[in-house]
Design an enzyme around this catalytic site. Structure first.
Site, PDB file in Angstrom:
ATOM      1  N   HIS A 140      18.776   0.283  -1.920  1.00 60.93           N
ATOM      2  CA  HIS A 140      17.368   0.644  -1.725  1.00 60.93           C
ATOM      3  C   HIS A 140      16.555  -0.590  -1.310  1.00 60.93           C
ATOM      4  O   HIS A 140      15.760  -0.514  -0.365  1.00 60.93           O
ATOM      5  CB  HIS A 140      16.797   1.261  -3.005  1.00 60.93           C
ATOM      6  CG  HIS A 140      15.349   1.622  -2.872  1.00 60.93           C
ATOM      7  ND1 HIS A 140      14.916   2.659  -2.077  1.00 60.93           N
ATOM      8  CD2 HIS A 140      14.228   1.063  -3.398  1.00 60.93           C
ATOM      9  CE1 HIS A 140      13.593   2.721  -2.117  1.00 60.93           C
ATOM     10  NE2 HIS A 140      13.155   1.768  -2.925  1.00 60.93           N
ATOM     11  N   CYS A 191       0.826  -1.218   0.000  1.00 63.81           N
ATOM     12  CA  CYS A 191       0.000   0.000   0.000  1.00 63.81           C
ATOM     13  C   CYS A 191       0.858   1.265   0.000  1.00 63.81           C
ATOM     14  O   CYS A 191       0.380   2.342  -0.333  1.00 63.81           O
ATOM     15  CB  CYS A 191      -0.974  -0.013   1.164  1.00 63.81           C
ATOM     16  SG  CYS A 191      -0.172  -0.289   2.727  1.00 63.81           S
TER      17      CYS A 191
END
Lengths: 274, 427
Positions: B97, B49
Site C-alpha cells: 500500500h 488532503c
C-alpha cells in the site's frame, strides 16, 4: 566487388524500410525503449549506404551522378543524412518517419532500375559537374526536408484549430519549432542550390555550346530558386510567417519535382542524361 | 514482518471526513510522541488532503489495527467514523500500500507526483522524531526507489491532468519558448490564480493580470510580481500579449471577435492563444476562424485531461510490476535477517548437545582418542545440519514471501525446541 554492390543494392531498400518501420512504430506508440535503437538503425543504414556509394564510385570509376537512378540513391542518402544531422543537433526525434519514407521511395526506385554503368558520356567527366551535382542534391534534400516539416506544420496547425488532440498533437514538436526547422532547411537548400546554379552557369557553355536559356530544366530551376528567394526575403525583411511561408516552401518542392521529371524522364532538356 | 497500517483516503471516506482527520506537521509530531513506545516501536504518519495513514512496527503482537486507528482519531471527538472508512493492512500488504501511494497509483489524480514529496516529507518527520528505526529506514529507501522508478521508467506522471496544466500543455504546442512570450490573465479567482502560477512556474517572459475588482488583482500581482490592468481598459492591451487566459465569472462575452481581429491586425497576425476557462464562456468562440488565433475553451481542455488520464491508467500495470519487484527485493533482504539468526541458533543448539555428550563420556576414551572424538562428533553435526542450513539459505535466495519463510523457520525452531524458554535458560 560487383556481387557485393548488387547485394547492397538489394539490402539498402530493406534497411531504409526497417529504419522507417522502427521510427514509425515509435511515432505510433511513443515508447521510450526505442529512442536509442532507432538512432542505431539510421546510423547503420547510412553507413551501409555510404559504403555502397564509395564502392560504386571506385568500381565504375565515376561518382554515381550520371543518370537519374544513380542520382536517386545519392538523394536518398543525402535526405536521410541531413535528417540525421538535424536530429542530432535539435534532439527532435518524432519526425523521422515522414522523412525516411522519402529516402526509402527514392532508394527503392533506384535499386529497381539502376544498372552497372562503366562508360559515361564524355561531358559528364568533369570535376565542376561533381560539385554542381552534389550541391544541387544537397540543396534539394534541404527543400525536401523543408517541405516535410511544412506539411507537418500544416497538419498540427489544423489539428490545433480543430481541437483534435491525436498522434500529431502528442508526438510532433510545437508549431514554432516546425516552422523554424522548415525555414532553416529551406535556407540551407537555397544556399546550396545557388552554388549549384553558379557552377552550372560556369560549366554549361563549356559542356553544351548550343544550350538554350528557355530549356525546361533551366526555367524550372530558376522558378524554384526565385520562389525560395522570395520566401526567405519576405521572412527576413517583411512580415511573412507561418502558413504563407510553408505553402511557398511546399510549392517550391513540387515545382522542383516536376522540373526533374520533365527534364529527365520526358527528355525535354539537355539536362536529360538517362 | 510485523508492519501494520491503517488508512483513511479518497476511496474510503468523503472529503469532509478526510478534511476533519487531516493532520498538520505539528499534530503529526504530537501523535508520534504519544504513539512511540506505547503502541509502535517505529513507523510513519502521512497526512495529505486526500489521505491520512499510519504505518508501524507494533511494540507487541497484541497491538491491533483499531488501536492504530484510534491514534489518529483520538483528538477528533466530533466526527463519526464507520468501520469501512479505514483500510487495514498487515505485513506485505502494508508495504504494498505504501508503495502504491508513493508511486501515485493510489492517488485521486492518478500519477500525481505531489504525493512523492508528501511521503518524503513524512519520512523526514519520522527521522526527526526518532520514529524511524533500522527496519523503517529500509522501508523508506525502498519506497523512495519505487517512487523514483515509477516516474523515470513509466509514463504514470506524464501529461496534464488538470485544466490549468492542460492549458499550459496546449500553449507549449504552439510556442517553443515561453520565456519570450507574454500572457494576460483576466479574472483572478482560484482558476485564474492557478493558471497564472503555472505560467510563472513555466518561465513565462511577461505576465499581467486584470480583474473586475482591481484590489484583488493587485494582491495577486504583488505575490507574483506582475503588472495589473484595470478591467475596463484591458482590451486596449490585448495585442501586446501572445497568450490570453480568461477565467472570470462574467455572465456575458467579454472578448468579442472584433476585439481579437483588431488586436491581430495590430500584432500583424503573430500567433495568439486564447484560453477560455470560464463557465459561462468569456470569449466569443467565433474567433477561432481568425488565422493564427488558437482558441480553446474548457471542453477542449477537458479532452486533453481525459486523454492523459486514460494514458496514465494504462501505465498502472507497469508501476505494479515495479512495486512487485521492490517488494520481492525488500523481503529477500528481510528474510535474510530472519534466517541468518535461525541458522546460528540451530548450529549453537546442536553444538551444545554435542559438547554436553562429549563431556559426559570423555573419560571413556583414551587421551589420544579424545581429540579424534571432538573431530568426529563435529563432523557428524555438520553432516546432519548441512541440508537444513542449505534449505534455510534457499529461502533468502528465492525471495519467498515473508509469511512462508516465517512458517518454515517456525517449524524448524519448534521441532528442535529452539528459542523456547527452557532452551534459553540453558543457553
Amino acid at each position: 566487388m560487383i556481387p557485393f554492390i548488387h547485394f547492397l543494392n538489394i539490402l539498402l531498400p530493406i534497411l531504409y524500410l526497417g529504419t522507417f518501420s522502427i521510427y514509425f512504430y515509435d511515432f505510433m506508440k511513443g515508447e521510450k525503449k526505442f529512442i536509442n535503437i532507432k538512432r542505431l538503425f539510421i546510423f547503420i543504414t547510412l553507413l551501409m549506404h555510404l559504403v555502397y556509394l564509395l564502392i560504386r564510385t571506385s568500381e565504375f570509376e565515376h561518382p554515381p551522378i550520371t543518370n537519374v537512378f544513380e542520382i536517386f540513391t545519392v538523394l536518398a542518402f543525402s535526405i536521410t543524412f541531413s535528417y540525421f544531422l538535424l536530429e542530432l543537433i535539435t534532439d527532435i526525434r518524432g519526425t523521422g518517419p515522414f522523412i525516411i519514407i522519402i529516402s526509402f521511395v527514392f532508394q527503392l526506385i533506384s535499386s529497381m532500375f539502376i544498372v552497372d554503368q562503366f562508360a559515361v558520356k564524355e561531358v559528364l567527366k568533369s570535376n565542376l559537374l561533381g560539385i554542381h551535382v552534389v550541391s544541387a542534391l544537397l540543396g534539394y534534400s534541404g527543400f525536401t526536408i523543408s517541405a516535410v516539416y511544412g506539411f507537418l506544420y500544416l497538419n498540427l496547425y489544423k489539428d490545433l484549430k480543430d481541437n483534435r488532440f491525436g498522434l500529431i498533437f502528442n508526438r510532433l514538436p510545437n508549431l514554432e519549432v516546425l516552422e523554424r526547422l522548415s525555414f532553416y532547411s529551406a535556407v540551407l537548400g537555397f544556399i546550396l542550390l545557388t552554388i549549384a546554379i553558379i557552377i552550372g552557369v560556369i560549366w554549361l557553355p563549356q559542356a553544351f555550346p548550343g544550350f538554350s536559356f528557355v530549356d525546361p530544366k533551366l526555367i524550372g530551376t530558376a522558378l524554384v530558386w526565385l520562389l525560395y528567394a522570395i520566401g526567405i526575403f519576405t521572412k527576413l525583411f517583411s512580415r511573412w510567417r507561418g502558413k504563407k511561408l510553408i505553402l511557398l516552401s511546399i510549392t517550391g518542392f513540387i515545382i522542383a519535382i516536376f522540373s526533374t521529371i520533365l527534364s529527365n524522364f520526358l527528355s525535354l532538356s539537355f539536362h536529360s542524361f538517362y | 514482518m510485523q508492519l501494520i497500517a491503517v488508512s483513511i483516503n479518497h476511496k474510503t471516506a468523503a472529503v469532509q471526513l478526510r478534511e476533519a482527520l487531516h493532520l498538520s506537521d505539528d499534530e503529526i509530531r504530537e501523535i508520534i510522541i504519544k504513539a512511540k513506545d506505547n503502541f509502535i516501536k517505529e513507523g510513519l504518519l502521512l497526512s495529505t488532503c486526500n489521505r491520512t495513514e499510519i504505518y508501524g512496527i507494533p511494540v507487541s503482537s497484541q497491538i491491533t489495527h483499531q488501536q492504530l486507528q484510534n491514534i489518529i482519531t483520538d483528538n477528533k471527538n466530533s466526527i463519526t467514523i464507520s468501520p469501512e472508512n479505514f483500510q487495514k493492512f498487515t505485513s506485505r500488504e502494508s508495504l504494498k500500500h505504501l508503495f502504491s501511494v508513493i508511486s501515485g497509483i493510489d492517488s485521486l489524480l492518478i500519477g500525481d507526483n505531489q504525493i512523492f514529496k508528501q511521503v518524503k516529507n513524512a519520512f523526514a518527520i519520522a527521522e526527526e522524531m526518532n520514529f524511524a528505526g533500522f527496519l523503517m529506514r529500509r522501508v523508506f529507501d525502498s519506497a523512495i526507489r519505487v517512487g523514483k522508478r515509477a516516474i523515470s521508467e513509466t509514463a504514470i506522471s506524464e501529461g496534464a491532468v488538470t485544466i490549468s496544466y492542460a492549458a499550459v500543455q496546449l500553449i507549449e504546442k504552439i510556442f517553443s519558448n515561453l520565456s519570450k512570450k507574454s500572457a494576460l490573465i483576466i479574472g483572478t479567482g482560484e482558476t485564474g490564480e492557478i493558471a497564472a502560477k503555472h505560467l510563472r512556474d513555466r518561465g513565462i517572459g511577461r505576465l499581467a493580470l486584470s480583474n473586475r475588482t482591481f484590489e484583488k488583482a493587485e494582491r495577486l500581482a504583488a505575490d507574483l510580481k506582475t503588472a495589473v490592468f484595470p478591467f475596463d481598459t484591458f482590451k486596449d492591451h490585448l495585442h501586446k500579449f501572445d497568450i490570453i487566459i480568461s477565467a472570470t465569472s462574467a455572465e456575458e462575452i467579454i472578448i468579442s471577435r472584433s476585439d481579437v481581429e483588431s488586436a491581430m491586425k495590430k500584432r500583424n497576425f503573430a500567433s495568439m492563444v486564447l484560453m477560455d476557462i470560464a463557465v459561462p464562456r468569456d470569449i466569443d468562440p467565433a474567433i477561432k476562424k481568425i488565422e493564427y488565433v488558437f482558441y480553446h475553451d474548457i471542453d477542449s481542455l477537458n479532452i486533453i485531461v481525459e486523454q492523459n488520464l486514460a494514458k496514465r491508467k494504462d501505465e498502472i500495470p507497469k508501476v505494479e510490476k515495479i512495486i512487485d519487484d521492490e517488494l520481492d527485493s525488500f523481503f529477500e533482504w528481510y528474510n535474510s535477517l530472519q534466517s541468518a539468526p535461525t541458522i546460528k541458533s540451530i548450529r549453537e543448539h546442536f553444538d551444545e548437545i554435542r559438547a554436553e555428550e562429549v563431556e559426559k563420556n570423555i573419560n571413556k576414551f583414551s587421551s589420544e582418542d579424545r581429540e579424534k572424538l571432538e573431530i568426529v562428533t563435529k563432523r557428524i553435526i555438520n553432516k546432519i545440519l548441512h541440508h537444513p542450513t542449505t534449505e534455510l539459505r534457499k529461502i533468502n535466495e528465492s525471495g519467498t514471501g515473508a509469511e512462508d519463510a516465517a512458517t518454515k523457520m517456525g517449524i524448524i525452531k519448534s521441532l528442535f525446541g529452539i528459542d523456547k524458554p527452557e532452551h534459553k535458560e540453558k543457553t
